[in-house]
Design a protein around this motif. Structure first.
Motif, PDB file in Angstrom:
ATOM      1  N   PHE A  80       9.255  37.117  -1.990  1.00 46.49           N
ATOM      2  CA  PHE A  80       8.205  37.419  -1.009  1.00 46.49           C
ATOM      3  C   PHE A  80       7.224  36.258  -0.867  1.00 46.49           C
ATOM      4  O   PHE A  80       6.720  36.004   0.236  1.00 46.49           O
ATOM      5  CB  PHE A  80       7.480  38.704  -1.391  1.00 46.49           C
ATOM      6  N   ARG A  81       6.945  35.541  -1.946  1.00 49.04           N
ATOM      7  CA  ARG A  81       6.102  34.367  -1.836  1.00 49.04           C
ATOM      8  C   ARG A  81       6.793  33.268  -1.023  1.00 49.04           C
ATOM      9  O   ARG A  81       6.140  32.512  -0.296  1.00 49.04           O
ATOM     10  CB  ARG A  81       5.750  33.829  -3.229  1.00 49.04           C
ATOM     11  N   TRP A  82       8.119  33.183  -1.139  1.00 45.85           N
ATOM     12  CA  TRP A  82       8.862  32.214  -0.332  1.00 45.85           C
ATOM     13  C   TRP A  82       8.730  32.541   1.151  1.00 45.85           C
ATOM     14  O   TRP A  82       8.571  31.646   1.983  1.00 45.85           O
ATOM     15  CB  TRP A  82      10.325  32.223  -0.751  1.00 45.85           C
ATOM     16  N   LEU A  83       8.804  33.820   1.488  1.00 48.26           N
ATOM     17  CA  LEU A  83       8.636  34.216   2.881  1.00 48.26           C
ATOM     18  C   LEU A  83       7.239  33.894   3.401  1.00 48.26           C
ATOM     19  O   LEU A  83       7.045  33.672   4.597  1.00 48.26           O
ATOM     20  CB  LEU A  83       8.900  35.718   3.037  1.00 48.26           C
ATOM     21  N   ASP A  84       6.271  33.851   2.505  1.00 49.68           N
ATOM     22  CA  ASP A  84       4.873  33.681   2.887  1.00 49.68           C
ATOM     23  C   ASP A  84       4.425  32.222   2.802  1.00 49.68           C
ATOM     24  O   ASP A  84       3.228  31.948   2.729  1.00 49.68           O
ATOM     25  CB  ASP A  84       4.000  34.551   1.962  1.00 49.68           C
ATOM     26  N   ARG A  85       5.368  31.272   2.794  1.00 44.00           N
ATOM     27  CA  ARG A  85       5.013  29.871   2.574  1.00 44.00           C
ATOM     28  C   ARG A  85       4.241  29.257   3.730  1.00 44.00           C
ATOM     29  O   ARG A  85       3.467  28.324   3.535  1.00 44.00           O
ATOM     30  CB  ARG A  85       6.271  29.038   2.323  1.00 44.00           C
ATOM     31  N   VAL A  86       4.442  29.747   4.958  1.00 42.16           N
ATOM     32  CA  VAL A  86       3.780  29.127   6.101  1.00 42.16           C
ATOM     33  C   VAL A  86       2.264  29.286   5.990  1.00 42.16           C
ATOM     34  O   VAL A  86       1.505  28.317   6.125  1.00 42.16           O
ATOM     35  CB  VAL A  86       4.288  29.736   7.421  1.00 42.16           C
ATOM     36  N   ASP A  87       1.806  30.490   5.744  1.00 42.72           N
ATOM     37  CA  ASP A  87       0.380  30.769   5.606  1.00 42.72           C
ATOM     38  C   ASP A  87       0.187  31.674   4.395  1.00 42.72           C
ATOM     39  O   ASP A  87      -0.025  32.885   4.542  1.00 42.72           O
ATOM     40  CB  ASP A  87      -0.158  31.434   6.879  1.00 42.72           C
ATOM     41  N   PRO A  88       0.301  31.131   3.186  1.00 43.98           N
ATOM     42  CA  PRO A  88       0.271  31.984   1.991  1.00 43.98           C
ATOM     43  C   PRO A  88      -1.038  32.731   1.838  1.00 43.98           C
ATOM     44  O   PRO A  88      -2.120  32.161   1.991  1.00 43.98           O
ATOM     45  CB  PRO A  88       0.485  30.986   0.842  1.00 43.98           C
ATOM     46  N   MET A 330       8.460  23.107   7.536  1.00 46.18           N
ATOM     47  CA  MET A 330       8.374  23.353   6.099  1.00 46.18           C
ATOM     48  C   MET A 330       8.924  22.177   5.312  1.00 46.18           C
ATOM     49  O   MET A 330       8.413  21.829   4.246  1.00 46.18           O
ATOM     50  CB  MET A 330       9.125  24.635   5.745  1.00 46.18           C
ATOM     51  N   LYS A 331       9.975  21.536   5.817  1.00 44.93           N
ATOM     52  CA  LYS A 331      10.546  20.397   5.128  1.00 44.93           C
ATOM     53  C   LYS A 331       9.560  19.240   5.074  1.00 44.93           C
ATOM     54  O   LYS A 331       9.367  18.605   4.021  1.00 44.93           O
ATOM     55  CB  LYS A 331      11.836  19.958   5.827  1.00 44.93           C
ATOM     56  N   ALA A 332       8.902  18.950   6.204  1.00 40.83           N
ATOM     57  CA  ALA A 332       7.941  17.849   6.235  1.00 40.83           C
ATOM     58  C   ALA A 332       6.728  18.153   5.367  1.00 40.83           C
ATOM     59  O   ALA A 332       6.178  17.256   4.719  1.00 40.83           O
ATOM     60  CB  ALA A 332       7.514  17.578   7.683  1.00 40.83           C
ATOM     61  N   ARG A 333       6.298  19.389   5.338  1.00 39.76           N
ATOM     62  CA  ARG A 333       5.161  19.757   4.493  1.00 39.76           C
ATOM     63  C   ARG A 333       5.495  19.525   3.018  1.00 39.76           C
ATOM     64  O   ARG A 333       4.659  19.048   2.242  1.00 39.76           O
ATOM     65  CB  ARG A 333       4.784  21.218   4.745  1.00 39.76           C
ATOM     66  N   ARG A 334       6.703  19.896   2.628  1.00 43.98           N
ATOM     67  CA  ARG A 334       7.117  19.673   1.244  1.00 43.98           C
ATOM     68  C   ARG A 334       7.188  18.181   0.938  1.00 43.98           C
ATOM     69  O   ARG A 334       6.793  17.740  -0.150  1.00 43.98           O
ATOM     70  CB  ARG A 334       8.468  20.324   0.992  1.00 43.98           C
ATOM     71  N   GLN A 335       7.683  17.385   1.882  1.00 43.93           N
ATOM     72  CA  GLN A 335       7.743  15.938   1.673  1.00 43.93           C
ATOM     73  C   GLN A 335       6.341  15.354   1.491  1.00 43.93           C
ATOM     74  O   GLN A 335       6.140  14.455   0.665  1.00 43.93           O
ATOM     75  CB  GLN A 335       8.438  15.272   2.856  1.00 43.93           C
ATOM     76  N   ALA A 336       5.382  15.877   2.245  1.00 45.15           N
ATOM     77  CA  ALA A 336       4.009  15.380   2.114  1.00 45.15           C
ATOM     78  C   ALA A 336       3.443  15.695   0.734  1.00 45.15           C
ATOM     79  O   ALA A 336       2.783  14.849   0.107  1.00 45.15           O
ATOM     80  CB  ALA A 336       3.131  15.997   3.206  1.00 45.15           C
TER      81      ALA A 336
END
Length: 461
Positions: A80-88, A330-336
């Protein structure tokens, strides 16, 4: 006094009529009173349900049930936290949801189910029929209502953090995970006690069978039911205040669907030897797949909202040109975040993560404003989020730029530039980024005087 860029114009759409400033809170409305009362209620419920389960399972049964019931909890919470990654959402909301499900909702369910089943058995003089009716009718109504109460409370009192379908799904799923945790302790502990009496052991034991059905095959059962209620509240959150009918009917429809799914699942035991497998294959698995697709699709829509709304703040000077695209991936955010960790340390990565979260909340706030769903505190909330972004821009802009559009020089064009996504970043002429901890970044290329001119859109101007 910090000097900030100008604020963008308020988006089209009326302010919410219901969000009218009111007088200061009375003593019973103060935050510490509400929090203290809520914590006391949950603690008392936890102690009572702990005593009831312990009484029914015994010492050994309770410990075995606890050890086995806790196994799926980290998996479900992480999902559920994975689903909420955009705006946790904040952890305190999720802790409340889990505690409500494990303590308050479980206590309501065990007391109400036992009372209703006993009353029906006395009234009909048919204990077997009362047990069947209690499992297929009473339990779904009581349990889904008790779990749904947590979603309702967060929808009403934590409205700022409850903005759409994904938030409803996450809150409902975490609540149901807590409820299933307590219920599994009871069922597994009771099964262990039965094995102690009958001498069952190994894969033929009641404990092994109960563990396989409840923990291995269907750990998502309770979350799946309650997620329907969460979707209903998520639809209500996306509705304007003037759409009162939809704001009321959507949660009720979600709750009714949750009850029907729960009743169908509980009724599978009365369909014969293969009833469980039939219901699991034809109903539960497809429903789980459908709801998973819906949530992932909704999350992609949220990312599109980020990419659509944030350019307004680029034009006003608050954000740099690459940021809407990086924050919408999400990929670019993780890279940052990885870039910040590698070059500046974990503390800087946390700052970048906070920057991403505030920027996402800002995009959602402006989206609600354009749809006429923003409250009277829109300007105050917008200013608050922008100032939080501005305070973190030093590290965040460098990290986000590393994952976003960067200048490239096509072959055969001495001064031509295009923009593509890449892992490296060449900084503007004379620019040497500093971390928020006073240490320069290491090994970063800096344009010299003899290098090719930097493109005109310099995001660091």
């Amino acid at each position: 006094m910090a000097t900030y860029p100008s604020y963008p114009m308020y988006p089209d759409g009326p302010l919410s009529d219901s969000a009218v400033p009111v007088a200061g809170p009375r003593w019973w409305q103060r935050r510490w009173v509400r929090y203290g009362g809520l914590i006391g209620l949950l603690a008392l419920s936890g102690l009572v349900i702990l005593g009831l389960v312990w009484q029914q399972t015994g010492n050994e049964g309770f410990l075995v049930g606890l050890g086995l019931a806790v196994l799926p909890v980290p998996v479900l919470v992480s999902a559920f936290r994975w689903l909420d990654r955009v705006d946790p959402g904040p952890w305190r909301d999720l802790v409340f949801a889990f505690a409500w499900g494990a303590c308050a909702a479980a206590l309501i369910a065990i007391v109400a189910n036992s009372f209703a089943t006993h009353w029906i058995a006395v009234a009909t003089a048919d204990p077997n029929g009362a047990d069947t009716l209690g499992a297929t009718v009473i339990a779904p109504i009581v349990e889904e209502s008790a779990k749904g109460a947590a979603v309702l409370l967060l929808f009403l009192f934590r409205r700022r953090n409850f903005t759409g379908i994904v938030d409803g799904v996450v809150v409902a799923g975490i609540t149901a995970t807590g409820f299933a945790f307590t219920e599994n302790i009871l069922y597994l502990g009771t099964a262990f006690g039965t094995d102690q009496i009958t001498g069952g052991h190994g894969i033929a034991s009641v404990t092994a069978a109960t563990f396989f059905v409840r923990v291995v095959m269907s750990p998502f059962a309770h979350p799946l039911f309650t997620v329907c209620t969460g979707i209903g509240f998520g639809i209500a959150a996306l509705s304007a205040d003037r759409q009162r009918t939809r704001r009321v009917l959507a949660p009720l429809a979600g709750l009714l669907l949750a009850m029907c799914m729960h009743a169908t699942w509980n009724g599978s035991s009365s369909l014969g030897q293969y009833g469980f497998i039939a219901v699991y294959a034809t109903f539960m698995a497809p429903a789980f797949g459908l709801l998973t697709w819906l949530v992932v699709w909704t999350r992609q829509r949220e990312l599109r909202t980020v990419r659509t709304e944030l350019p307004a703040y680029v034009a006003a000077g608050w954000l740099t040109a690459p940021e809407p695209y990086v924050l919408g991936s999400m990929k670019a955010r993780r890279q940052a975040r990885d870039y910040a960790t590698h070059h500046f340390g974990k503390a800087a990565a946390r700052e970048v993560a906070a920057y991403e979260a505030h920027a996402t909340a800002l995009a959602f706030l402006r989206h609600r404003g354009r749809q006429g769903r923003a409250g009277a505190d829109f300007v105050v909330r917008e200013r608050e989020l922008l100032e939080r972004l501005w305070g973190r821009r030093e590290i965040a802009r460098v990290a986000l730029a590393s994952a976003g559009p960067r200048p490239v020089q096509p072959w055969g064009h001495a001064y031509g530039y295009g923009y593509g996504y890449g892992h490296g970043y060449a900084y503007p002429q004379g620019y040497a980024p500093q971390s928020s901890y006073g240490q320069p970044s290491h090994g970063q290329p800096v344009y010299g005087a003899a290098s090719v001119p930097y493109p005109a859109y310099n995001p660091y101007r």
